[in-house]
Enzyme design. Structure first.
Site, PDB file in Angstrom:
ATOM      1  N   GLN A  78       0.837  -1.175  -0.059  1.00  0.00           N
ATOM      2  CA  GLN A  78      -0.124   0.035   0.009  1.00  0.00           C
ATOM      3  C   GLN A  78       0.831   1.282  -0.048  1.00  0.00           C
ATOM      4  O   GLN A  78       0.943   1.923   0.985  1.00  0.00           O
ATOM      5  CB  GLN A  78      -0.900   0.030   1.329  1.00  0.00           C
ATOM      6  CG  GLN A  78      -1.851   0.840   1.329  1.00  0.00           C
ATOM      7  CD  GLN A  78      -3.080   0.837   0.187  1.00  0.00           C
ATOM      8  OE1 GLN A  78      -3.451  -0.374   0.065  1.00  0.00           O
ATOM      9  NE2 GLN A  78      -3.623   1.976  -0.242  1.00  0.00           N
ATOM     10  N   PHE A  79       1.496   1.732  -1.257  1.00  0.00           N
ATOM     11  CA  PHE A  79       2.147   2.760  -1.255  1.00  0.00           C
ATOM     12  C   PHE A  79       1.533   4.158  -0.831  1.00  0.00           C
ATOM     13  O   PHE A  79       2.193   5.028  -0.438  1.00  0.00           O
ATOM     14  CB  PHE A  79       2.790   2.898  -2.783  1.00  0.00           C
ATOM     15  CG  PHE A  79       1.888   3.818  -3.594  1.00  0.00           C
ATOM     16  CD1 PHE A  79       1.793   4.930  -3.888  1.00  0.00           C
ATOM     17  CD2 PHE A  79       1.042   2.736  -4.511  1.00  0.00           C
ATOM     18  CE1 PHE A  79       1.103   5.631  -4.564  1.00  0.00           C
ATOM     19  CE2 PHE A  79       0.019   3.551  -5.258  1.00  0.00           C
ATOM     20  CZ  PHE A  79       0.237   4.850  -5.595  1.00  0.00           C
ATOM     21  N   THR A  80       0.166   4.125  -0.712  1.00  0.00           N
ATOM     22  CA  THR A  80      -0.512   5.323  -0.403  1.00  0.00           C
ATOM     23  C   THR A  80      -0.588   5.792   0.919  1.00  0.00           C
ATOM     24  O   THR A  80      -0.853   6.795   1.252  1.00  0.00           O
ATOM     25  CB  THR A  80      -1.989   5.266  -0.811  1.00  0.00           C
ATOM     26  OG1 THR A  80      -2.608   4.154  -0.188  1.00  0.00           O
ATOM     27  CG2 THR A  80      -1.883   5.169  -2.274  1.00  0.00           C
TER      28      THR A  80
END
Length: 149
Positions: A78-80
């Site tokens: 989950q890069f966000t």
């Protein structure tokens, strides 16, 4: 590294209508990786996640870990989690590590959890996924690795 830990009754991840990861009770993890993260961060957080006492004992106190209760883990990249929303209304993702750095560290983190005897299902790194869970409690914890350099 930053991880959102959600205690769940069940969780699954689907890509294009096909379930690729599915667990019953355990932990749903959203895993974010930034530029400075190393294997030391993965080791620290694998230890923290596997031992995190967020499951109830017989007296209703949060005294048991996912390992104690025989739970599984669904881990989704989950890069966000490293979004910076301080300026304007469009998030800036500059703090998130690029895939060539993040993917191997994400894989290593999951391997470390498996090495502890945990069942670990995953999403697909970089894919658009549908993630479902029944958050139990709800119990949601945010973990950050310390700066270890």
């Amino acid at each position: 590294m930053r991880i959102v830990v959600q205690r769940c009754k069940s969780a699954k991840v689907t890509i294009n209508g096909s379930v690729i990861g599915n667990i019953d009770h355990g932990l749903m993890l959203l895993v974010g990786i930034t530029h400075e993260d190393t294997e030391k961060d993965a080791i620290y957080l694998a230890e923290k996640v596997s031992g995190l006492r967020i499951f109830e004992d017989q007296e209703g106190k949060l005294n048991h870990s996912v390992m104690d209760v025989g739970g599984a883990i669904l881990s989704v990249s989950q890069f966000t989690l490293y979004a910076d929303c301080r300026k304007g209304k469009r998030p800036n993702f500059m703090a998130a590590a690029k895939p060539d750095v993040a993917a191997p560290l994400y894989d290593r983190f999951n391997e470390l959890l498996r090495d502890k005897g945990l069942i670990v299902e995953t999403g697909e790194f970089g894919a658009e996924m549908d993630v479902e869970l029944i958050n139990w409690g709800p119990v949601t914890i945010i973990l950050d690795s310390p700066t270890l350099s």
